[in-house]
Design an enzyme around this catalytic site. Structure first.
Site, PDB file in Angstrom:
ATOM      1  N   ASN A 102     -10.273  -3.540  -6.801  1.00  0.00           N
ATOM      2  CA  ASN A 102      -9.417  -2.592  -7.542  1.00  0.00           C
ATOM      3  C   ASN A 102      -9.893  -2.318  -8.974  1.00  0.00           C
ATOM      4  OD1 ASN A 102      -6.304  -3.629  -5.944  1.00  0.00           O
ATOM      5  ND2 ASN A 102      -7.647  -1.911  -5.449  1.00  0.00           N
ATOM      6  N   ASP A 157       0.823  -1.219   0.000  1.00  0.00           N
ATOM      7  CA  ASP A 157       0.000   0.000   0.000  1.00  0.00           C
ATOM      8  C   ASP A 157       0.856   1.267   0.000  1.00  0.00           C
ATOM      9  OD1 ASP A 157      -2.297   1.475   0.022  1.00  0.00           O
ATOM     10  OD2 ASP A 157      -2.610   1.316   2.183  1.00  0.00           O
TER      11      ASP A 157
END
Ligand code: FPP
Length: 242
Positions: free
Chosen positions: A71, A23
């Site tokens: 995503n 991340d």
């Protein structure tokens, strides 16, 4: 196999399976006035560096969250940039095929373009007997999606009369997941200052030690990993005992 580098803690104190949530790529790029895709390029470079380091110090199983079932909601340009990084990586993996690293995809590959799906399928098949390290790439992965698929598969077996409900155990469920045959996660690392698991390996991390740090993924270095491993070695894992 002899280790190329000395780990920061004795080998018996190393986790057998580390899961990484990569991340912070977008924020890394934003800080530099670059497009988010540049952050993913750096993130992919760093992924390779960390894979190398894990191999060198003798970690046996590593899993990276590269693309989640959620995503797809990102802009098309960003999604295709990530897919292209995977295409490029598959070419590189071929060049390092002598590394004795097994490559496994965790996730629903049916959503990928035919070339990418073929690439994933063939690298999985060609590395199936390799056993120095297992590198798992979670792509189009979501834990709830995975568990739902496993429940469906077991329900089908019950309906077909090949499995009785009483024979459904934690082991049969584990074996119906993408991670079948992999050990549970010992250590889950999330850089970038967020304190969430984000639908990643929920079943497999039931007893994982969680490690969070502020570094953004493209900057997460072998030294940061050493710190995580030292912290892990100090934890007192009781697995529900005393
Ligand atoms: C999360 O950061 C990262 C992703 C959703 C994608 C990660 C993908 C890669 C590193 C490349 C994959 C390819 C290979 C070869 C590993 P974010 O974009 O959510 O960052 P932010 O929270 O700062 O916006």
């Amino acid at each position: 196999m002899a280790k190329a580098k000395t780990p920061p803690v004795p080998a018996e104190m190393l986790p057998k399976h580390i899961a990484f949530i990569m991340d912070g790529n977008g924020r890394w790029a934003k800080k530099r006035g670059l497009p988010r895709t540049a952050g993913h390029v750096e993130g992919a470079k760093n992924f390779k560096k960390i894979v190398r380091y894990c191999k060198d110090i003798g970690i046996e199983n590593i899993t990276f969250y590269a693309f989640s079932t959620e995503n797809w909601k990102r802009p098309d340009e960003e999604v295709s940039a990530i897919m292209n990084l995977m295409r490029e990586y598959l070419v590189e993996v071929r060049k390092h095929i002598t590394e004795n690293t097994r490559f496994i995809v965790l996730g629903d590959k049916s959503a990928f373009s035919p070339d990418l799906k073929r690439g994933f399928d063939s690298i999985e098949a060609d590395t199936v007997d390799f056993n120095d390290m297992t590198l798992n790439m979670a792509v189009n992965y979501g834990s709830r999606h995975e568990i739902t698929g496993a429940v469906r598969e077991l329900a089908r077996q019950v309906q077909a009369g090949t499995l009785s409900p009483e024979d459904i155990t934690e082991e049969t469920i584990s074996q119906a997941l993408y991670t079948k045959d992999l050990p549970d996660v010992d250590l889950m690392i999330r850089p970038s200052g967020e304190f969430r698991i984000s639908n990643f390996l929920l079943w497999q991390s039931a007893y994982a030690e969680l490690y969070f740090c502020d570094t953004l993924w493209p900057d997460f270095s072998p030294k940061d990993l050493d710190e995580a491993l030292i912290a892990y070695a100090k934890r007192n894992r009781r697995f529900g005992g005393v």
